[in-house]
Design an enzyme around this catalytic site. Structure first.
Site, mmCIF file in Angstrom:
data_model
loop_
_atom_site.group_PDB
_atom_site.id
_atom_site.type_symbol
_atom_site.label_atom_id
_atom_site.label_comp_id
_atom_site.label_asym_id
_atom_site.label_seq_id
_atom_site.Cartn_x
_atom_site.Cartn_y
_atom_site.Cartn_z
ATOM 1 N N SER A 126 -16.017 -27.188 -4.656
ATOM 2 C CA SER A 126 -15.791 -26.590 -5.973
ATOM 3 C C SER A 126 -15.338 -27.673 -6.928
ATOM 4 O O SER A 126 -14.740 -28.682 -6.510
ATOM 5 C CB SER A 126 -14.715 -25.501 -5.879
ATOM 6 O OG SER A 126 -14.280 -25.090 -7.167
ATOM 7 N N TYR B 234 -6.280 -22.939 -2.947
ATOM 8 C CA TYR B 234 -7.722 -23.102 -3.162
ATOM 9 C C TYR B 234 -8.021 -24.510 -3.652
ATOM 10 O O TYR B 234 -8.918 -25.192 -3.144
ATOM 11 C CB TYR B 234 -8.221 -22.065 -4.164
ATOM 12 C CG TYR B 234 -9.729 -22.049 -4.326
ATOM 13 C CD1 TYR B 234 -10.517 -21.301 -3.465
ATOM 14 C CD2 TYR B 234 -10.355 -22.789 -5.331
ATOM 15 C CE1 TYR B 234 -11.901 -21.291 -3.603
ATOM 16 C CE2 TYR B 234 -11.729 -22.790 -5.469
ATOM 17 C CZ TYR B 234 -12.505 -22.028 -4.603
ATOM 18 O OH TYR B 234 -13.870 -22.028 -4.736
#
Length: 255
Positions: free
Chosen positions: A146, A159
């Site tokens: 990501s 995350y």
């Protein structure tokens, strides 16, 4: 040239394939000619996707998988290979996020995110690598990281950390396994519209985020197709340890 992106005769495994990008990745690989093992915890949704892939002419199998369990990972590989043959491609897509301030993030929430996004990806990659080395076969692993592994936002500390770790893991495995003809690369998607977040992009908050993207638009799953097929196919055969950002320019925006 187009034949270099062809996956005819290849076998791929996609984790986290019950929703969102995992579903799209499975469809993309199947459209390129690959047989696809779709793996996730939600068996009902996998069955629907398997039926759709087979209706389109692809060979597919649904495999139950919790990436946090090494035993489950090995069983999923066994089931996939028994049904489709030896794997050539692994797409490490399984991932979750929990939104909470770091000061009040419970230990169990941190563990759930990191164990899925980083430890789970490691277990899947290690299992693939061990089998390919043992069989003296080449292979390609595509880790779905990501842009939050490259830059951060608030409220999602585990995350951010897990995706940054996945990028570094990609490079570490690429370095170790290149001698075995095993390629390990990563894709860093920016903001991509999926079934889970489509309503958010219509809100004022969502529109403000889109305004921070230089291209002033939200990404679509199909915008990741080029990177995925490049890294999975012969076209990307001289690429390993690469991290491809697909984000409309978001990570170069200084705003």
């Amino acid at each position: 040239m187009s034949k270099r992106f062809d996956l005819e005769g290849k076998v791929a495994l996609v984790t986290g394939a019950s929703s969102g990008l995992g579903v799209h990745f499975a469809r993309t690989l199947a459209s390129a000619g690959a047989s696809v093992a779709i793996a996730a915890r939600r068996a009902v949704r996998l069955a629907t996707l398997q039926a759709d892939l087979e209706k389109g002419g692809a060979k597919a199998i649904a495999v139950s998988l919790d990436v946090q369990s090494g035993e489950a990972v090995r069983a999923a590989f066994d089931a996939a290979e028994a049904a489709l043959g030896k794997l050539d491609i692994v797409v490490n897509n399984a991932g979750i996020s929990i939104v909470k301030p770091a000061l009040v993030m419970p230990e169990e929430d941190w563990d759930a995110v990191v164990d899925t996004n980083l430890r789970g990806a490691w277990l899947v990659a290690q299992t693939a690598g061990q089998r390919w080395v043992g069989a003296k076969r080449p292979g390609s692993i595509v880790n779905i990281a990501s842009i939050l592994g490259l830059r951060t936002i608030g409220q999602v500390a585990p995350y951010n950390a897990s995706k940054a770790g996945l990028i570094h893991l990609t490079r570490a495995l690429a370095m170790e396994w290149a001698r075995h003809d095993i390629r390990v690369n990563a894709i860093c998607p920016g903001y991509i519209e999926t079934e889970m977040n489509s309503d958010f992009w219509k809100t004022d908050g969502g529109k403000r985020l889109i305004d921070r993207i230089p291209q002033r638009r939200i990404g679509k799953p199909e915008h990741l197709d080029g990177a995925l097929l490049l890294l999975a196919s012969e076209a990307g055969s001289f690429m390993t340890g690469s991290v491809i950002t697909v984000d409309g320019g978001h990570t170069v925006n200084s705003l």
